[in-house]
Design a protein around this motif. Structure first.
Motif: not given
Length: 235
Positions: A150, A153-155, A157, A166, A168, A170, A190
């Motif tokens: 990354s 910030d990437v999220w 699913t 899920i 997340n 940083k 993102n």
């Protein structure tokens, strides 16, 4: 003069050190020292008399003794035992080395017999219990994981072999995901900040903040049905 005095006197007359005399007579230096300073040992002790005879004979002085008694002493003398011990000591390292080599060969042969299918390679693979991804055999290399890196910030699913997760991430975080069949990314938020590393190759889907319909299997990384590593559609 007693025997101790004669031995010491003859040695000093010939200017021979105890060390030199030990080398010439093959008698340990500490015994020569005792012969020169312990008359009871030199004249009464069986072993002492034997050593004294050898030293005096070296100096050319006759030392009369009962022949049979001397032969008996010689057979049990420390000198005789020391020679035998030296031979044994010299043989021990070689014998031990041979034993270790034989044990290693035996253990290796036994291991090979019990594990005929074991192969050594330099590919790090995840091991699965009684199954291999996509029917692969022991001789095939199959990609079974990806690395997510990354840059912000990437999220995410996603579903890994049918199990939903899920994630997340940083900025600067890295995560490795293993799979048996495939990974389906339902949504990547993102996405332009995320790198997917597949078999050492980097994939970055830029220009879109949120993307869907991305999945990974052992053949590659697919976006909207196309393998982004090779430009081939998934059929």
């Amino acid at each position: 003069m007693n025997i101790s005095e004669i031995i010491k006197s003859e040695r000093e007359k010939k200017s021979i050190s105890l060390t030199e005399l030990s080398e010439k007579t093959e008698i340990p230096e500490y015994i020569l020292n005792r012969l020169e300073n312990d008359e009871a040992y030199a004249s009464q002790d069986p072993y002492g008399r034997l050593y004294a005879k050898r030293v005096l004979n070296f100096f050319g002085i006759d030392f009369k003794e009962n022949k049979e008694k001397l032969e008996e002493i010689v057979s049990d003398s420390p000198s005789f035992q020391t020679k035998i011990l030296n031979v044994v000591v010299n043989l021990v390292p070689h014998t031990l080395a041979v034993f270790v080599m034989m044990f290693f060969l035996y253990a290796n042969a036994t291991f090979s017999i019990k594990n005929p299918d074991v192969k050594v390679n330099h590919v790090v693979e995840k091991i699965y219990d009684n199954q291999k991804p996509n029917g692969q055999t022991d001789t095939q290399k199959t990609v079974d994981h990806i690395v997510l890196e990354s840059e912000g910030d990437v999220w995410i699913t996603l579903s890994v072999d049918g199990e939903k997760k899920i994630i997340n991430l940083k900025e600067g975080e890295t995560k490795t995901i293993y799979f048996n069949e495939k990974i389906s990314f339902e949504t990547i938020g993102n996405a332009d900040k995320l790198k997917i590393i597949f078999d050492g190759q980097e994939v970055k889907i830029s220009g879109r903040e949120i993307i869907h319909n991305v999945f990974v299997d052992s053949e590659g990384v697919f976006y909207n049905g196309y393998n982004v590593l090779r430009g081939v559609p998934k059929i």
